[in-house]
Design a protein around this motif. Sequence first.
Motif, PDB file in Angstrom:
ATOM      1  N   LEU A   1     -37.225 -51.630  18.535  1.00  0.00           N
ATOM      2  CA  LEU A   1     -37.843 -52.067  17.281  1.00  0.00           C
ATOM      3  C   LEU A   1     -39.345 -51.830  17.320  1.00  0.00           C
ATOM      4  CD1 LEU A   1     -37.628 -53.469  14.539  1.00  0.00           C
ATOM      5  CD2 LEU A   1     -37.850 -55.670  15.727  1.00  0.00           C
ATOM      6  N   GLN A   2     -39.956 -52.162  18.459  1.00  0.00           N
ATOM      7  CA  GLN A   2     -41.394 -51.932  18.607  1.00  0.00           C
ATOM      8  C   GLN A   2     -41.719 -50.447  18.491  1.00  0.00           C
ATOM      9  OE1 GLN A   2     -42.168 -53.739  22.410  1.00  0.00           O
ATOM     10  NE2 GLN A   2     -42.524 -55.766  21.547  1.00  0.00           N
ATOM     11  N   GLY A   3     -40.826 -49.622  19.065  1.00  0.00           N
ATOM     12  CA  GLY A   3     -41.015 -48.176  18.967  1.00  0.00           C
ATOM     13  C   GLY A   3     -40.959 -47.700  17.525  1.00  0.00           C
ATOM     14  N   TYR A   4     -39.978 -48.230  16.777  1.00  0.00           N
ATOM     15  CA  TYR A   4     -39.868 -47.873  15.357  1.00  0.00           C
ATOM     16  C   TYR A   4     -41.121 -48.293  14.588  1.00  0.00           C
ATOM     17  CZ  TYR A   4     -34.917 -46.601  15.587  1.00  0.00           C
ATOM     18  OH  TYR A   4     -33.733 -45.983  15.862  1.00  0.00           O
ATOM     19  N   ILE A   5     -41.595 -49.511  14.864  1.00  0.00           N
ATOM     20  CA  ILE A   5     -42.788 -50.014  14.173  1.00  0.00           C
ATOM     21  C   ILE A   5     -43.990 -49.126  14.477  1.00  0.00           C
ATOM     22  CG2 ILE A   5     -44.432 -51.932  14.063  1.00  0.00           C
ATOM     23  CD1 ILE A   5     -42.040 -53.813  14.560  1.00  0.00           C
ATOM     24  N   GLN A   6     -44.156 -48.782  15.751  1.00  0.00           N
ATOM     25  CA  GLN A   6     -45.273 -47.917  16.144  1.00  0.00           C
ATOM     26  C   GLN A   6     -45.181 -46.557  15.464  1.00  0.00           C
ATOM     27  OE1 GLN A   6     -45.163 -47.794  20.411  1.00  0.00           O
ATOM     28  NE2 GLN A   6     -45.984 -49.858  20.663  1.00  0.00           N
ATOM     29  N   GLU A   7     -43.976 -46.008  15.418  1.00  0.00           N
ATOM     30  CA  GLU A   7     -43.793 -44.694  14.806  1.00  0.00           C
ATOM     31  C   GLU A   7     -44.130 -44.721  13.319  1.00  0.00           C
ATOM     32  OE1 GLU A   7     -39.787 -43.733  15.749  1.00  0.00           O
ATOM     33  OE2 GLU A   7     -40.262 -42.949  17.745  1.00  0.00           O
ATOM     34  N   TYR A   8     -43.650 -45.748  12.621  1.00  0.00           N
ATOM     35  CA  TYR A   8     -43.895 -45.795  11.177  1.00  0.00           C
ATOM     36  C   TYR A   8     -45.343 -46.168  10.857  1.00  0.00           C
ATOM     37  CZ  TYR A   8     -39.095 -44.811   9.965  1.00  0.00           C
ATOM     38  OH  TYR A   8     -37.886 -44.166   9.804  1.00  0.00           O
ATOM     39  N   LEU A   9     -45.979 -46.942  11.730  1.00  0.00           N
ATOM     40  CA  LEU A   9     -47.415 -47.184  11.562  1.00  0.00           C
ATOM     41  C   LEU A   9     -48.198 -45.888  11.762  1.00  0.00           C
ATOM     42  CD1 LEU A   9     -47.951 -50.631  13.363  1.00  0.00           C
ATOM     43  CD2 LEU A   9     -48.183 -50.145  10.918  1.00  0.00           C
ATOM     44  N   MET A  10     -47.764 -45.096  12.736  1.00  0.00           N
ATOM     45  CA  MET A  10     -48.407 -43.804  12.978  1.00  0.00           C
ATOM     46  C   MET A  10     -48.206 -42.877  11.779  1.00  0.00           C
ATOM     47  SD  MET A  10     -47.919 -41.239  16.249  1.00  0.00           S
ATOM     48  CE  MET A  10     -48.177 -42.557  17.423  1.00  0.00           C
ATOM     49  N   ILE A  11     -47.001 -42.903  11.220  1.00  0.00           N
ATOM     50  CA  ILE A  11     -46.726 -42.102  10.025  1.00  0.00           C
ATOM     51  C   ILE A  11     -47.645 -42.527   8.883  1.00  0.00           C
ATOM     52  CG2 ILE A  11     -45.017 -41.727   8.188  1.00  0.00           C
ATOM     53  CD1 ILE A  11     -42.863 -41.703  10.405  1.00  0.00           C
ATOM     54  N   ALA A  12     -47.753 -43.843   8.672  1.00  0.00           N
ATOM     55  CA  ALA A  12     -48.582 -44.361   7.576  1.00  0.00           C
ATOM     56  C   ALA A  12     -50.049 -43.986   7.773  1.00  0.00           C
ATOM     57  CB  ALA A  12     -48.429 -45.877   7.484  1.00  0.00           C
ATOM     58  N   PHE A  13     -50.531 -44.128   9.011  1.00  0.00           N
ATOM     59  CA  PHE A  13     -51.923 -43.792   9.295  1.00  0.00           C
ATOM     60  C   PHE A  13     -52.162 -42.293   9.104  1.00  0.00           C
ATOM     61  CE2 PHE A  13     -55.434 -43.157  12.513  1.00  0.00           C
ATOM     62  CZ  PHE A  13     -56.414 -43.758  11.731  1.00  0.00           C
ATOM     63  N   GLY A  14     -51.209 -41.495   9.568  1.00  0.00           N
ATOM     64  CA  GLY A  14     -51.318 -40.047   9.396  1.00  0.00           C
ATOM     65  C   GLY A  14     -51.316 -39.648   7.933  1.00  0.00           C
ATOM     66  N   VAL A  15     -50.477 -40.299   7.150  1.00  0.00           N
ATOM     67  CA  VAL A  15     -50.421 -40.027   5.705  1.00  0.00           C
ATOM     68  C   VAL A  15     -51.761 -40.346   5.049  1.00  0.00           C
ATOM     69  CG1 VAL A  15     -49.453 -40.904   3.542  1.00  0.00           C
ATOM     70  CG2 VAL A  15     -47.934 -40.257   5.414  1.00  0.00           C
ATOM     71  N   LEU A  16     -52.352 -41.480   5.415  1.00  0.00           N
ATOM     72  CA  LEU A  16     -53.637 -41.882   4.838  1.00  0.00           C
ATOM     73  C   LEU A  16     -54.726 -40.856   5.161  1.00  0.00           C
ATOM     74  CD1 LEU A  16     -55.338 -43.983   3.349  1.00  0.00           C
ATOM     75  CD2 LEU A  16     -55.677 -45.156   5.542  1.00  0.00           C
ATOM     76  N   ILE A  17     -54.765 -40.407   6.412  1.00  0.00           N
ATOM     77  CA  ILE A  17     -55.776 -39.422   6.814  1.00  0.00           C
ATOM     78  C   ILE A  17     -55.559 -38.097   6.079  1.00  0.00           C
ATOM     79  CG2 ILE A  17     -56.634 -38.053   8.752  1.00  0.00           C
ATOM     80  CD1 ILE A  17     -56.034 -40.432  10.557  1.00  0.00           C
ATOM     81  N   ALA A  18     -54.298 -37.682   5.971  1.00  0.00           N
ATOM     82  CA  ALA A  18     -53.997 -36.436   5.259  1.00  0.00           C
ATOM     83  C   ALA A  18     -54.387 -36.550   3.787  1.00  0.00           C
ATOM     84  CB  ALA A  18     -52.512 -36.111   5.394  1.00  0.00           C
ATOM     85  N   ALA A  19     -54.145 -37.712   3.200  1.00  0.00           N
ATOM     86  CA  ALA A  19     -54.507 -37.924   1.788  1.00  0.00           C
ATOM     87  C   ALA A  19     -56.020 -37.855   1.604  1.00  0.00           C
ATOM     88  CB  ALA A  19     -53.971 -39.271   1.317  1.00  0.00           C
ATOM     89  N   ILE A  20     -56.769 -38.411   2.553  1.00  0.00           N
ATOM     90  CA  ILE A  20     -58.237 -38.339   2.493  1.00  0.00           C
ATOM     91  C   ILE A  20     -58.693 -36.885   2.589  1.00  0.00           C
ATOM     92  CG2 ILE A  20     -60.353 -38.904   3.762  1.00  0.00           C
ATOM     93  CD1 ILE A  20     -59.020 -41.583   4.500  1.00  0.00           C
TER      94      ILE A  20
ATOM     95  N   MET B   1     -46.162 -35.667  13.282  1.00  0.00           N
ATOM     96  CA  MET B   1     -45.317 -34.909  14.208  1.00  0.00           C
ATOM     97  C   MET B   1     -45.060 -35.705  15.480  1.00  0.00           C
ATOM     98  SD  MET B   1     -46.794 -31.031  13.722  1.00  0.00           S
ATOM     99  CE  MET B   1     -45.653 -30.300  14.897  1.00  0.00           C
ATOM    100  N   ARG B   2     -46.079 -36.403  15.955  1.00  0.00           N
ATOM    101  CA  ARG B   2     -45.903 -37.232  17.155  1.00  0.00           C
ATOM    102  C   ARG B   2     -44.924 -38.367  16.902  1.00  0.00           C
ATOM    103  NH1 ARG B   2     -50.425 -37.454  21.614  1.00  0.00           N
ATOM    104  NH2 ARG B   2     -48.619 -38.422  22.543  1.00  0.00           N
ATOM    105  N   ALA B   3     -44.867 -38.806  15.657  1.00  0.00           N
ATOM    106  CA  ALA B   3     -43.941 -39.885  15.296  1.00  0.00           C
ATOM    107  C   ALA B   3     -42.554 -39.356  14.948  1.00  0.00           C
ATOM    108  CB  ALA B   3     -44.508 -40.678  14.123  1.00  0.00           C
ATOM    109  N   GLY B   4     -42.385 -38.037  14.981  1.00  0.00           N
ATOM    110  CA  GLY B   4     -41.072 -37.457  14.717  1.00  0.00           C
ATOM    111  C   GLY B   4     -40.821 -37.111  13.268  1.00  0.00           C
ATOM    112  N   ALA B   5     -41.896 -36.962  12.492  1.00  0.00           N
ATOM    113  CA  ALA B   5     -41.764 -36.604  11.075  1.00  0.00           C
ATOM    114  C   ALA B   5     -42.551 -35.325  10.810  1.00  0.00           C
ATOM    115  CB  ALA B   5     -42.270 -37.739  10.190  1.00  0.00           C
ATOM    116  N   ALA B   6     -42.464 -34.828   9.577  1.00  0.00           N
ATOM    117  CA  ALA B   6     -43.204 -33.621   9.204  1.00  0.00           C
ATOM    118  C   ALA B   6     -43.774 -33.798   7.806  1.00  0.00           C
ATOM    119  CB  ALA B   6     -42.292 -32.400   9.251  1.00  0.00           C
TER     120      ALA B   6
END
Length: 488
Positions: free
Chosen positions: A205-224, A324-329
């Motif tokens: 569960l912690q791994g999932y949370i970390q991955e989705y937080l990483m996805i969210a942070f990555g999305v925010l940076i990409a949007a900026i 990508m590190r979180a397993g998404a694209a």
Amino acid sequence: MRFDKIYDLVIEKLKIEIPTSISYHNYQHTINVLEHTVYLAENEQIAKSSVELLKTAALFHDTGFIFEPKSEGHELRSRNFAQEILPEYGFSEADIEVIGELIMATKLPQNPQNKLQEIICDADLYYLGTDNYTKNSDKLVAEFRAEGRQVSEANWCEIQVDFLTKHQFFTDTAKKELEAKKRKNLKKIEQKMKNLKKQGETSKLQGYIQEYLMIAFGVLIAAIALKGFLVPNHFFDGGVTGLSLLIHELYHVNLALVIVLMNIPLIATGYFTVGKTFAIKTFVAVVLLGIVLQTLPVFDLTHDKLLISIFGGVFLGLGVGLNMRAGAALDGIEVLALYTLKRTSFTITEIILGINIIIFSIAAFKFGVETALYSCLTYFAASRTIDYVVEGLQAFTGVTIISSESELIKYELVNNLKRGITIYKGERGFLPETFEVSADCDIIFTVITRFELRKLKNLIYEVDPNAFVFANTIKEASGGIISRKQHH
């Protein structure tokens, strides 16, 4: 007595000749089994003549580890050793036959055929019903791992539960004195297994949370990157993101909508070509990016085109790399390339390059060559940033060394550079002028970080200026000394 004469010999051999990696089946285990054999024999009222045979079998039952430090087949090796030694100490053929059968009776799964075999079987696994169970269990799993078996803690618990559940004591004494404690030990292992399962679920569960937080942070940076650098200055990137930007600029379609719609078919393709988890994460990332782009207003951080192209690419690459590190694209061009690869003779690199050439060519035609060139710079900055984020700054390099001074170089690599090495046997020589001349040599291979490459070369050439050295980039390395150094 015959047994007394042979006892010291066997125990000494067990002490000296069994390697320390055999942490359970060592001389101490033999002594314990011997003591338990005597105890059970007395309580089961076994005749003295038979007790001596039991004791001798207990003494020899794990001597097979002397000849090969592996569990498999050790009973047979033990029996053969006993049959070789015992005639010298006055044991008759009939006695040796009985002793051999007693030794073989300890082989798992146990299936004793008479009272003596029942006694030695219970003596061999006596610890199952004692307070020393955990201590012996830890020694046994350490021994298995030393043999090269991949046994995790959870897996070991499963093995123990299965073994303890199926195991039975055979003698009345063992049943009376050990069975209850064995059941308690079983319950402890079952509880431990439940705790490990809970820990695993929590960790997952912690791994999932970390991955989705990483996805969210990555999305925010990409949007900026998109709203703060590329969109207000009409710059582009490669891949699906670049194509979406191009459509947005050409037809003034909502960028958030274009990015989501462009990626949905690729997400569906990724579901079948990469996997379900990847598709779900990518869907979440793309939808989240669309929401952020729709919410975030356009803001112009700078008018300097060079800064826009470089930092726009860096921010976009950082966002994509984190996903990508979180397993998404965030950009599905790799998925498109994989899909196309199966239907054409082109490589993935060629497919991606072809798509990007089309994007930048259209950009040059519609918005000018300067914009297209700056966009190429953006793409390059994004690509390099993705590499750093995904692979890390400490990219690994594999180095192969061929030298007549291989022994000295091995020593320097291991003791001074603190790196592990692998040795291949080969031949050196075969030069154009002296093709017939060759010599055996050790080909040394090691893995280092790129920051250590210069130091490594200096070290090698100090030992042998004529050494042949070549290096190649390694995308990923784990385990061994690499892992230990990484955590220091």
